[in-house]
Structures are given as structure tokens and as C-alpha cells.
Design a protein around this motif. Structure first.
Motif, PDB file in Angstrom:
ATOM      1  N   MET A   1       0.567  -1.052   0.045  1.00 22.47           N
ATOM      2  CA  MET A   1       0.076   0.058  -0.209  1.00 22.47           C
ATOM      3  C   MET A   1       0.737   1.272  -0.216  1.00 22.47           C
ATOM      4  N   ILE A   2       0.630   2.197  -0.756  1.00 25.43           N
ATOM      5  CA  ILE A   2       1.351   3.450  -0.952  1.00 25.43           C
ATOM      6  C   ILE A   2       0.765   4.276   0.365  1.00 25.43           C
ATOM      7  N   ASN A   3       1.547   4.911   1.087  1.00 28.08           N
ATOM      8  CA  ASN A   3       1.104   6.018   1.977  1.00 28.08           C
ATOM      9  C   ASN A   3       2.034   7.020   1.673  1.00 28.08           C
ATOM     10  N   GLY A   4       1.420   8.327   1.220  1.00 27.70           N
ATOM     11  CA  GLY A   4       2.133   9.421   0.620  1.00 27.70           C
ATOM     12  C   GLY A   4       3.591   8.792  -0.262  1.00 27.70           C
ATOM     13  N   ASP A   5       4.560   9.031  -0.141  1.00 24.24           N
ATOM     14  CA  ASP A   5       5.572   8.753  -1.074  1.00 24.24           C
ATOM     15  C   ASP A   5       6.329   7.672  -0.642  1.00 24.24           C
ATOM     16  N   TYR A   6       5.889   6.644   0.100  1.00 20.17           N
ATOM     17  CA  TYR A   6       6.448   5.546   0.450  1.00 20.17           C
ATOM     18  C   TYR A   6       5.370   4.421   0.625  1.00 20.17           C
ATOM     19  N   TYR A   7       5.907   3.279   0.498  1.00 26.20           N
ATOM     20  CA  TYR A   7       5.186   1.835   0.686  1.00 26.20           C
ATOM     21  C   TYR A   7       5.061   1.691   2.168  1.00 26.20           C
ATOM     22  N   THR A   8       4.020   1.010   2.797  1.00 32.30           N
ATOM     23  CA  THR A   8       4.056   0.418   3.922  1.00 32.30           C
ATOM     24  C   THR A   8       3.834  -0.988   3.901  1.00 32.30           C
ATOM     25  N   PRO A   9       4.121  -1.689   4.880  1.00 29.33           N
ATOM     26  CA  PRO A   9       4.170  -3.189   4.882  1.00 29.33           C
ATOM     27  C   PRO A   9       2.588  -3.424   5.303  1.00 29.33           C
ATOM     28  N   TYR A  10       1.751  -2.886   5.466  1.00 32.62           N
ATOM     29  CA  TYR A  10       0.460  -3.090   6.064  1.00 32.62           C
ATOM     30  C   TYR A  10      -0.631  -2.887   4.762  1.00 32.62           C
ATOM     31  N   ALA A  11      -1.642  -4.265   4.979  1.00 36.51           N
ATOM     32  CA  ALA A  11      -2.788  -4.018   4.212  1.00 36.51           C
ATOM     33  C   ALA A  11      -3.902  -3.618   4.910  1.00 36.51           C
ATOM     34  N   PRO A  12      -4.728  -2.819   4.522  1.00 34.57           N
ATOM     35  CA  PRO A  12      -5.836  -2.343   5.324  1.00 34.57           C
ATOM     36  C   PRO A  12      -6.661  -3.523   5.457  1.00 34.57           C
ATOM     37  N   VAL A  13      -7.228  -3.536   6.768  1.00 36.01           N
ATOM     38  CA  VAL A  13      -8.273  -4.453   7.331  1.00 36.01           C
ATOM     39  C   VAL A  13      -9.751  -4.028   6.504  1.00 36.01           C
ATOM     40  N   ARG A  14     -10.508  -5.101   6.058  1.00 36.86           N
ATOM     41  CA  ARG A  14     -11.888  -4.691   5.653  1.00 36.86           C
ATOM     42  C   ARG A  14     -12.660  -4.819   6.832  1.00 36.86           C
ATOM     43  N   TRP A  15     -13.000  -3.747   7.676  1.00 37.19           N
ATOM     44  CA  TRP A  15     -13.540  -3.551   9.029  1.00 37.19           C
ATOM     45  C   TRP A  15     -14.932  -4.205   8.789  1.00 37.19           C
ATOM     46  N   SER A  16     -15.738  -3.836   7.552  1.00 32.84           N
ATOM     47  CA  SER A  16     -17.302  -4.393   7.442  1.00 32.84           C
ATOM     48  C   SER A  16     -17.222  -5.871   7.330  1.00 32.84           C
ATOM     49  N   ALA A  17     -16.150  -6.391   6.762  1.00 40.18           N
ATOM     50  CA  ALA A  17     -16.065  -7.881   6.928  1.00 40.18           C
ATOM     51  C   ALA A  17     -15.920  -8.412   8.396  1.00 40.18           C
ATOM     52  N   VAL A  18     -15.254  -8.010   8.919  1.00 42.31           N
ATOM     53  CA  VAL A  18     -15.020  -8.182  10.292  1.00 42.31           C
ATOM     54  C   VAL A  18     -16.240  -7.949  11.298  1.00 42.31           C
ATOM     55  N   THR A  19     -16.853  -6.872  11.050  1.00 44.42           N
ATOM     56  CA  THR A  19     -18.114  -6.679  11.652  1.00 44.42           C
ATOM     57  C   THR A  19     -19.034  -7.903  11.193  1.00 44.42           C
ATOM     58  N   ALA A  20     -19.281  -8.117   9.965  1.00 43.61           N
ATOM     59  CA  ALA A  20     -20.325  -9.219   9.482  1.00 43.61           C
ATOM     60  C   ALA A  20     -19.787 -10.594   9.951  1.00 43.61           C
ATOM     61  N   ALA A  21     -18.739 -10.765  10.080  1.00 41.62           N
ATOM     62  CA  ALA A  21     -18.229 -12.118  10.705  1.00 41.62           C
ATOM     63  C   ALA A  21     -17.906 -12.236  11.977  1.00 41.62           C
ATOM     64  N   THR A  54      -3.537 -11.028   1.111  1.00 37.05           N
ATOM     65  CA  THR A  54      -4.333 -11.174   0.073  1.00 37.05           C
ATOM     66  C   THR A  54      -5.443 -11.922   0.215  1.00 37.05           C
ATOM     67  N   GLY A  55      -5.637 -12.346   1.711  1.00 39.05           N
ATOM     68  CA  GLY A  55      -6.860 -13.075   2.079  1.00 39.05           C
ATOM     69  C   GLY A  55      -7.933 -12.365   2.327  1.00 39.05           C
ATOM     70  N   PRO A  56      -9.106 -12.966   2.676  1.00 40.64           N
ATOM     71  CA  PRO A  56     -10.582 -12.215   2.857  1.00 40.64           C
ATOM     72  C   PRO A  56     -10.286 -11.121   3.931  1.00 40.64           C
ATOM     73  N   LEU A  57      -9.607 -11.126   4.971  1.00 42.27           N
ATOM     74  CA  LEU A  57      -9.731 -10.259   5.798  1.00 42.27           C
ATOM     75  C   LEU A  57      -9.186  -8.918   5.311  1.00 42.27           C
ATOM     76  N   PHE A  58      -8.449  -8.945   4.256  1.00 48.32           N
ATOM     77  CA  PHE A  58      -7.519  -7.757   3.808  1.00 48.32           C
ATOM     78  C   PHE A  58      -8.253  -7.406   2.420  1.00 48.32           C
ATOM     79  N   HIS A  59      -8.838  -8.381   1.572  1.00 54.41           N
ATOM     80  CA  HIS A  59      -9.280  -8.176   0.118  1.00 54.41           C
ATOM     81  C   HIS A  59     -10.696  -8.731   0.020  1.00 54.41           C
ATOM     82  N   HIS A  60     -11.574  -8.048  -0.652  1.00 58.40           N
ATOM     83  CA  HIS A  60     -12.839  -8.727  -0.973  1.00 58.40           C
ATOM     84  C   HIS A  60     -12.649  -9.743  -2.068  1.00 58.40           C
TER      85      HIS A  60
END
Length: 86
Positions: A1-21, A54-60
Motif C-alpha cells: 500500500m502506498i502511504n504518501g511517497d513511501y510504501y507501508t508493509p500493512y494491508a488495510p483490514v476490511r472492517w465491514s467484513a470483520v463486523t459481519a463475521a 491477499t486473504g479475505p480479511l484484507f481483500h474482497h
């Protein structure tokens, strides 16, 4: 993921999926916290759910939702499950 001008090693959590599950996630936590031995396959599936960017916690994934993946891990954590006979 790009954050400003650099890459971060973090994938964004899909909080809506977490809530549903949430009910399935609670069952997973309970299964992992047991004092009894659990099958390694279930622990491995839980680990992949939490760490695979790349799993369902991070990507639809239309063919694989988070709740189903968590249910699979919970089933594999049950020592009496026939899934563990494979």
C-alpha cells in the motif's frame, strides 16, 4: 500500500467484513483459547487468515468471504471433525 511517497508493509483490514463475521470470529477465538490440544491444521488456517495480505480479511473475494474462511478454521480446530482426517 502506498502511504504518501513511501510504501507501508500493512494491508488495510476490511472492517465491514470483520463486523459481519463477528460471531464466527468469536467462535474462532474461543476455539483457539481452549486448554485442550487442537489440530495443527486449524491453527495454520487461523494463522493464514491473520497474516495473508491477499486473504479475505484484507481483500474482497467474491468467491470466498471472511465468515466462511473463519468457519473453516473453526471446523478444523475441532479435534472430532472429520475434516482433520484428510
Amino acid at each position: 500500500m502506498i502511504n504518501g511517497d513511501y510504501y507501508t508493509p500493512y494491508a488495510p483490514v476490511r472492517w465491514s467484513a470483520v463486523t459481519a463475521a463477528a460471531p464466527e470470529i468469536r467462535r474462532l477465538v474461543t476455539a483457539l483459547r481452549t486448554e485442550q490440544p487442537v489440530p495443527a491444521r486449524g491453527v495454520a488456517l487461523a494463522h493464514v487468515l491473520l497474516t495473508d495480505g491477499t486473504g479475505p480479511l484484507f481483500h474482497h473475494q467474491p468467491d470466498r468471504d471472511l465468515a466462511a474462511a473463519v468457519r473453516d478454521a473453526v471446523q478444523c480446530l475441532d479435534p472430532s471433525s472429520r475434516v482433520n482426517d484428510l
